[in-house]
Design a protein around this motif. Structure first.
Motif, PDB file in Angstrom:
ATOM      1  N   THR A   1       6.544   8.664   9.597  1.00 38.10           N
ATOM      2  CA  THR A   1       5.119   8.585   9.927  1.00 38.10           C
ATOM      3  C   THR A   1       4.393   9.860   9.513  1.00 38.10           C
ATOM      4  O   THR A   1       3.289   9.802   8.948  1.00 38.10           O
ATOM      5  N   VAL A   2       5.005  11.000   9.770  1.00 42.76           N
ATOM      6  CA  VAL A   2       4.385  12.281   9.389  1.00 42.76           C
ATOM      7  C   VAL A   2       4.272  12.380   7.866  1.00 42.76           C
ATOM      8  O   VAL A   2       3.221  12.749   7.333  1.00 42.76           O
TER       9      VAL A   2
ATOM     10  N   VAL B   1       6.062   3.714   6.402  1.00 45.29           N
ATOM     11  CA  VAL B   1       6.154   3.473   7.848  1.00 45.29           C
ATOM     12  C   VAL B   1       6.646   2.055   8.128  1.00 45.29           C
ATOM     13  O   VAL B   1       7.479   1.836   9.001  1.00 45.29           O
TER      14      VAL B   1
ATOM     15  N   GLU C   1       1.516   3.674   3.561  1.00 45.38           N
ATOM     16  CA  GLU C   1       1.713   2.737   4.671  1.00 45.38           C
ATOM     17  C   GLU C   1       3.106   2.097   4.547  1.00 45.38           C
ATOM     18  O   GLU C   1       3.799   1.890   5.537  1.00 45.38           O
TER      19      GLU C   1
ATOM     20  N   ALA D   1       2.638  -1.124  10.721  1.00 45.81           N
ATOM     21  CA  ALA D   1       2.683   0.309  11.035  1.00 45.81           C
ATOM     22  C   ALA D   1       2.650   0.586  12.533  1.00 45.81           C
ATOM     23  O   ALA D   1       3.217   1.582  12.999  1.00 45.81           O
TER      24      ALA D   1
ATOM     25  N   VAL E   1      -1.423  10.098   3.062  1.00 47.05           N
ATOM     26  CA  VAL E   1      -2.768   9.536   3.213  1.00 47.05           C
ATOM     27  C   VAL E   1      -3.807  10.658   3.090  1.00 47.05           C
ATOM     28  O   VAL E   1      -4.848  10.490   2.467  1.00 47.05           O
TER      29      VAL E   1
ATOM     30  N   VAL F   1      -8.337   4.281  -5.901  1.00 45.77           N
ATOM     31  CA  VAL F   1      -7.777   2.928  -5.987  1.00 45.77           C
ATOM     32  C   VAL F   1      -8.884   1.966  -6.406  1.00 45.77           C
ATOM     33  O   VAL F   1      -9.972   1.982  -5.831  1.00 45.77           O
TER      34      VAL F   1
ATOM     35  N   GLU G   1      -4.196  11.555  -0.542  1.00 48.50           N
ATOM     36  CA  GLU G   1      -4.882  10.514  -1.324  1.00 48.50           C
ATOM     37  C   GLU G   1      -6.347  10.864  -1.533  1.00 48.50           C
ATOM     38  O   GLU G   1      -6.920  10.573  -2.586  1.00 48.50           O
ATOM     39  N   ARG G   2      -6.967  11.463  -0.521  1.00 50.18           N
ATOM     40  CA  ARG G   2      -8.394  11.741  -0.580  1.00 50.18           C
ATOM     41  C   ARG G   2      -8.788  12.561  -1.808  1.00 50.18           C
ATOM     42  O   ARG G   2      -9.856  12.374  -2.376  1.00 50.18           O
TER      43      ARG G   2
ATOM     44  N   ARG H   1       9.447   9.200  13.430  1.00 47.55           N
ATOM     45  CA  ARG H   1       8.588  10.372  13.369  1.00 47.55           C
ATOM     46  C   ARG H   1       8.489  10.937  11.953  1.00 47.55           C
ATOM     47  O   ARG H   1       7.387  11.167  11.442  1.00 47.55           O
TER      48      ARG H   1
ATOM     49  N   LEU I   1      -6.190  10.598  -5.456  1.00 45.31           N
ATOM     50  CA  LEU I   1      -6.020   9.182  -5.788  1.00 45.31           C
ATOM     51  C   LEU I   1      -7.344   8.443  -5.743  1.00 45.31           C
ATOM     52  O   LEU I   1      -8.167   8.685  -4.866  1.00 45.31           O
TER      53      LEU I   1
ATOM     54  N   ALA J   1       0.836  -1.201   0.000  1.00 45.00           N
ATOM     55  CA  ALA J   1       0.000   0.000   0.000  1.00 45.00           C
ATOM     56  C   ALA J   1       0.869   1.249   0.000  1.00 45.00           C
ATOM     57  O   ALA J   1       1.782   1.369   0.816  1.00 45.00           O
ATOM     58  N   PRO J   2       0.596   2.194  -0.920  1.00 44.62           N
ATOM     59  CA  PRO J   2       1.330   3.467  -0.897  1.00 44.62           C
ATOM     60  C   PRO J   2       1.204   4.110   0.487  1.00 44.62           C
ATOM     61  O   PRO J   2       0.177   3.955   1.150  1.00 44.62           O
TER      62      PRO J   2
ATOM     63  N   LEU K   1       1.454  10.088   6.761  1.00 41.49           N
ATOM     64  CA  LEU K   1       0.114  10.604   7.089  1.00 41.49           C
ATOM     65  C   LEU K   1      -0.269  11.766   6.174  1.00 41.49           C
ATOM     66  O   LEU K   1      -1.428  11.903   5.789  1.00 41.49           O
ATOM     67  N   ARG K   2       0.710  12.610   5.810  1.00 40.70           N
ATOM     68  CA  ARG K   2       0.427  13.680   4.841  1.00 40.70           C
ATOM     69  C   ARG K   2       0.026  13.073   3.495  1.00 40.70           C
ATOM     70  O   ARG K   2      -0.859  13.590   2.816  1.00 40.70           O
TER      71      ARG K   2
END
Lengths: 354, 354
Positions: A165-166, A123, A120, A142, A172, A181, A175-176, A162, A179, A117-118, A169-170
């Motif tokens: 992960t940051v 992490v 994820e 994760a 993710v 899928v 993606e909204r 850190r 992207l 998964a992109p 999350l940016r």
């Protein structure tokens, strides 16, 4: 699987995708159609939002399709057993991350269920490097990048993870808006979805006054059992205790040429060519270019594929791209310093400068 | 795969596991041996820690082995292609979570690579229920339960996923002391690892004055190609364009009976029996009990397997367990309220009360 069963290589793509359950099951066509509707709904919703708001975030003119992961060839219609081929989907995930980071493109990912998964991935790789989960014996996930704040129910990223992960999350978050899928598992689903997506994306890119780009990073099965030849139910082990289980798989019809020829003629189409023998790689890449009428072939050798690749283009040119040697960027590679960022930049340069 | 190839059903487990590459490759035996060493090292380190500290956290007397996921049957030695069978590994992951939550047992998980991970699963399921990732079209992952705190680089669990995330992170913490995971992918690796693990756990439980428990939740292939019959390299698609690819798989020798008979005679051994036809389930479960000399068979029907199961035991008794109907515990089920918590409790009751 008798001789009077269906021909394994229908002469046309239309015959292959006919809704008669000969080669591809109706369910795969229906799933592709649902995927197509999902894509159109997302685009409509985005367009409406843009009209409602100012128009500062206009729809991207370039739409990129990335395929990722392997495909399965079922051995039973109920699909308890299948022939699978190895592909983790890491290349496709990395390409999608680089595309989602750009505001000038919209991305559609055709992703094999369960493959990498992109975001994820970033992490998990960070957690794997620290080796903590290896102490238990399992692969990282994760959650290994997180810890509970002492004495409370709050959590935080561990110091070593850190940044990763940051950044993830940016991604993710992005993606909204950038992207969509669409998932597949079987070869039937993949081929039906690829056709439907290519046709949809071609029309939409055209409507936006932009261009479609198709990047084929998935590893597609060479063999399959046409749907009509499959047994309905789980093959019983008790019926095969003596001689065992005899299987005949047919060659998968080549669909690579259909993309430019029929499904999205105006798209820029790039495929990946992976070999273990570097001496035949350039020839194989150039052969693919002409045989399937592609615009670019990204050639990579198995052991060095995350270090360097060579892009061969239809104009006869080639360009080798290498990942940065700078140790400062090696940990959380991204953008121009990463090999996948360069691949994305190079492919889009051909399209967006045209 | 000619007729003079090796017999597919060696008469003894010794012949099957002989280091002559006939049925099982040497690499699988070596991997099992490395897993065995890893397990022993962890136990030694824990024992030393207990001696160094007070002795308040004595080694658990009960050691439970849980197998989880499906196995692959490779079609080439280089393993580009394989026959796979469907199993997500969710049952095994849930059982392991319940076991890790208890201080009175130590757990060894034999986990198929890429199958459902204990604890991470809790967060993914929580994220899936909120349906956020579905808007992009992809399956949920653990990052979907997190968000960045506005205007900063700190992160937190989203309100809806806080309980699940905290519970999962506490579980990941507990894994360090109570769980060892050994992974497999192929059928060869699984069988070699199961044998090595059973032998090791039997001896260790005995040394601790406790007992070994083996819970077989993995879905093992019915068919495979003996290692000696496999082609070395990737089967070339170009060599099979006419007739396609012909394969013969042999029945996998039944190893279930070997567990109590040879590998760990003093263990309590429970296997799972899954059927789609509930009318034959009880008979099939009882048959398994006697045929393989098992101590318990957990019978479940495909569509209701997370709602209720029936445990048949060697003493002729049976007991049906149901998940709690209380909606208050439905979200983050755990312990006595969960079906898997009850299964664990019931199996251990037979062992620990003895």
């Amino acid at each position: 699987m008798s001789r009077d069963a269906v021909d394994a290589s229908p002469s046309t793509s239309d015959a292959f995708f006919a809704a008669d359950d000969a080669y591809v099951p109706r369910t795969a066509l229906e799933k592709a159609s649902r995927g197509q509707n999902f894509l159109l709904e997302r685009w409509n919703a985005r367009e409406k939002r843009n009209t409602d708001d100012d128009a500062s975030s206009a729809l991207a003119k370039t739409i990129v399709v990335v395929t990722s992961g392997g495909t399965t060839a079922p051995l039973e219609r109920t699909q308890v057993r299948c022939v699978d081929n190895f592909s983790s989907g890491t290349r496709g995930a990395r390409l999608v991350e680089e595309l989602v980071a750009r505001a000038d493109v919209e991305t559609v990912m055709l992703r094999r269920e369960g493959s990498c998964a992109p975001h994820e991935r970033i992490v998990i790789e960070s957690a794997t490097m620290s080796g903590e989960s290896a102490r238990v014996g399992r692969p990282s996930h994760a959650l290994d990048a997180l810890e509970l704040v002492e004495g409370g129910d709050e959590l935080r990223a561990k110091a070593a993870h850190r940044d990763a992960t940051v950044r993830a999350l940016r991604g993710v978050e992005a993606e909204r808006d950038r992207l969509t899928v669409l998932t597949f598992k079987t070869l039937y689903e993949y081929l039906a979805l690829l056709k439907a997506t290519c046709e949809t994306v071609e029309a939409e890119a055209c409507r936006r006054g932009g261009r479609a780009v198709v990047v084929l990073a998935a590893a597609v099965s060479d063999f399959y059992v046409p749907w009509r030849d499959l047994p309905e139910h789980k093959i019983q082990s008790s019926a095969h205790t003596e001689v065992g289980l005899e299987l005949t798989l047919k060659p998968v019809p080549k669909m690579l040429g259909e993309i430019k020829r029929v499904w999205c003629p105006s798209a820029f189409v790039a495929s990946f060519k992976l070999e273990t023998d570097v001496s035949i790689l350039a020839d194989k890449a150039r052969q693919s270019l002409s045989r399937y009428g592609l615009d670019a072939v990204v050639a990579n050798e198995l052991t060095t594929r995350y270090d360097h690749v060579t892009i061969y283009t239809a104009d006869g040119a080639s360009k080798t791209l290498r990942r940065s040697d700078d140790p400062a960027v090696a940990g959380v590679e991204h953008g121009a310093s990463s090999l996948d960022g360069q691949i994305v930049h190079e492919l889009l340069r051909h399209v967006q400068s045209a």
